[in-house]
Scaffold this active site. Structure first.
Site, PDB file in Angstrom:
ATOM      1  N   THR A 147       0.840  -1.194   0.000  1.00 24.47           N
ATOM      2  CA  THR A 147       0.000   0.000   0.000  1.00 24.47           C
ATOM      3  C   THR A 147       0.878   1.249   0.000  1.00 24.47           C
ATOM      4  O   THR A 147       1.950   1.270   0.588  1.00 24.47           O
ATOM      5  CB  THR A 147      -0.952   0.018   1.205  1.00 24.47           C
ATOM      6  OG1 THR A 147      -0.200   0.089   2.422  1.00 24.47           O
ATOM      7  CG2 THR A 147      -1.819  -1.226   1.225  1.00 24.47           C
ATOM      8  N   GLY A 148       0.407   2.270  -0.693  1.00 28.01           N
ATOM      9  CA  GLY A 148       1.166   3.512  -0.777  1.00 28.01           C
ATOM     10  C   GLY A 148       2.521   3.307  -1.429  1.00 28.01           C
ATOM     11  O   GLY A 148       3.542   3.746  -0.906  1.00 28.01           O
ATOM     12  N   SER A 149       2.523   2.673  -2.623  1.00 27.12           N
ATOM     13  CA  SER A 149       3.797   2.265  -3.225  1.00 27.12           C
ATOM     14  C   SER A 149       4.186   3.052  -4.464  1.00 27.12           C
ATOM     15  O   SER A 149       4.973   2.582  -5.291  1.00 27.12           O
ATOM     16  CB  SER A 149       3.761   0.767  -3.544  1.00 27.12           C
ATOM     17  OG  SER A 149       2.551   0.369  -4.148  1.00 27.12           O
ATOM     18  N   THR A 150       3.664   4.269  -4.610  1.00 22.59           N
ATOM     19  CA  THR A 150       4.066   5.093  -5.753  1.00 22.59           C
ATOM     20  C   THR A 150       5.239   6.007  -5.421  1.00 22.59           C
ATOM     21  O   THR A 150       5.790   6.652  -6.314  1.00 22.59           O
ATOM     22  CB  THR A 150       2.895   5.959  -6.249  1.00 22.59           C
ATOM     23  OG1 THR A 150       2.463   6.823  -5.194  1.00 22.59           O
ATOM     24  CG2 THR A 150       1.737   5.101  -6.720  1.00 22.59           C
TER      25      THR A 150
ATOM     26  N   GLY B   7       8.396   7.028  -1.998  1.00 25.95           N
ATOM     27  CA  GLY B   7       8.929   6.833  -0.656  1.00 25.95           C
ATOM     28  C   GLY B   7       9.228   5.393  -0.284  1.00 25.95           C
ATOM     29  O   GLY B   7       9.681   4.590  -1.104  1.00 25.95           O
ATOM     30  N   ILE B   8       8.952   5.064   0.971  1.00 20.65           N
ATOM     31  CA  ILE B   8       9.242   3.736   1.498  1.00 20.65           C
ATOM     32  C   ILE B   8       8.481   2.660   0.731  1.00 20.65           C
ATOM     33  O   ILE B   8       9.039   1.616   0.387  1.00 20.65           O
ATOM     34  CB  ILE B   8       8.892   3.667   3.002  1.00 20.65           C
ATOM     35  CG1 ILE B   8       9.841   4.557   3.808  1.00 20.65           C
ATOM     36  CG2 ILE B   8       8.954   2.228   3.510  1.00 20.65           C
ATOM     37  CD1 ILE B   8       9.464   4.680   5.283  1.00 20.65           C
ATOM     38  N   GLY B   9       7.216   2.904   0.431  1.00 21.58           N
ATOM     39  CA  GLY B   9       6.414   1.917  -0.268  1.00 21.58           C
ATOM     40  C   GLY B   9       6.980   1.562  -1.632  1.00 21.58           C
ATOM     41  O   GLY B   9       7.034   0.384  -2.008  1.00 21.58           O
TER      42      GLY B   9
ATOM     43  N   SER C  66       6.768   3.053  13.020  1.00 22.77           N
ATOM     44  CA  SER C  66       7.693   4.171  13.222  1.00 22.77           C
ATOM     45  C   SER C  66       8.290   4.051  14.612  1.00 22.77           C
ATOM     46  O   SER C  66       7.717   3.390  15.492  1.00 22.77           O
ATOM     47  CB  SER C  66       6.940   5.498  13.095  1.00 22.77           C
ATOM     48  OG  SER C  66       7.692   6.578  13.617  1.00 22.77           O
TER      49      SER C  66
ATOM     50  N   TYR D 240      -0.534  10.520  15.517  1.00 16.62           N
ATOM     51  CA  TYR D 240       0.225   9.594  14.670  1.00 16.62           C
ATOM     52  C   TYR D 240       0.882   8.503  15.514  1.00 16.62           C
ATOM     53  O   TYR D 240       0.797   7.318  15.193  1.00 16.62           O
ATOM     54  CB  TYR D 240       1.285  10.382  13.902  1.00 16.62           C
ATOM     55  CG  TYR D 240       2.267   9.555  13.113  1.00 16.62           C
ATOM     56  CD1 TYR D 240       1.903   8.994  11.885  1.00 16.62           C
ATOM     57  CD2 TYR D 240       3.566   9.346  13.571  1.00 16.62           C
ATOM     58  CE1 TYR D 240       2.808   8.252  11.150  1.00 16.62           C
ATOM     59  CE2 TYR D 240       4.480   8.602  12.841  1.00 16.62           C
ATOM     60  CZ  TYR D 240       4.099   8.063  11.623  1.00 16.62           C
ATOM     61  OH  TYR D 240       5.004   7.320  10.896  1.00 16.62           O
TER      62      TYR D 240
END
Length: 264
Positions: free
Chosen positions: A13-16, A18-20, A141, A154
């Protein structure tokens, strides 16, 4: 090193970016067919093309969806009913003082950072248990263990992921399925890179010099004294997803650059 993952399918998820994205690239290097997720269809398609160009033997696929939205999540399940690896990377964050955190903000963070990941687990974990193999990795985190006080909303959600990971791991007893959480420290995402680049504009410093100056002034507790590179988290995640990491079950795995000062 062959991680024994060739031919597996992974949803990150969120892989476009940064870390993903770094995790998706490192998994693709191992022959994993990665499902690229993000809310922006164009960014998803572009990332799929990039990975296909780099690793033509794999079959990356678009999985555009806002996973915090229940209906879009259900559509994702219909399009991709079977996966071997789930990396719950999506998370939103923003520094806010506690007195300004409304119930709406708390609910947004809980929905995006916790409920979305839990919804994916609820769908895919039973299938992994039935198939006899699976990997679920939460990206949390150091705030989960050492809240700074700058992002209480967060930090709370990231601590929740540690608890959820441990609870879900109890369901995998005696099965080649693992559920773990990786806790990165400060990471050099695209946004962080831009921020550091814009600092100290009149001092003629290189990026690495700006980075070190920032670390010395703002993050002196870091033993690494530089930001963690997304690729480093990608490599660790790939190992945790591999058959070689079968003994990691319900584990909180720290990669914080020495930010957390305690033994445990």
């Amino acid at each position: 090193m062959d991680m024994g993952l060739c031919g597996k399918t992974a949803l990150i998820t969120g892989s476009t970016k940064g870390i993903g994205k770094a995790i998706a690239i490192e998994l693709a290097k191992e022959g994993v067919n990665v499902l690229i997720n993000g809310r922006n269809w164009n960014e998803v398609e572009q990332t799929v093309k990039e990975i296909k160009t780099q690793f033509p033997s794999t079959s990356p696929l678009p999985a555009a969806a806002d996973i915090a939205d229940t209906q879009q999540r259900e559509a994702l399940f219909e399009n991709h009913p079977e996966i071997d690896i789930l990396v719950n990377n999506v998370g939103t964050y923003e520094m806010m003082q506690y007195e300004y955190l409304t119930d709406e903000v708390w609910e947004k963070y809980f929905r995006t950072n916790v409920l979305a990941a839990n919804g994916l687990c609820k769908n895919y974990l039973p299938r992994m248990l039935k198939n006899g193999f699976g990997r679920i990795v939460f990206i949390a985190s150091e705030e989960a263990m050492m809240p700074s006080g700058l992002m209480p909303h967060y930090a709370m959600t990231k601590s929740m992921l540690l608890s959820l990971s441990k609870s879900l791991s109890k369901m995998t007893k005696g099965i080649e399925v693992t559920v773990n959480t990786i806790m990165p420290g400060p990471t050099l995402s695209e946004n962080v890179h831009q921020i550091i680049t814009g600092m100290f504009p009149n001092e003629g410093l290189s990026f690495s010099e700006k980075e070190m100056k920032f670390m010395e002034s703002s993050l002196p507790q870091s033993e690494l004294q530089r930001f963690i590179k997304p690729i480093e988290i990608g490599r660790l995640t790939t190992f945790i997803c591999s058959p070689y990491a079968s003994a990691f079950k319900g584990s909180p795995i720290r990669m914080d650059g020495g930010m957390v000062p305690t033994i445990f």
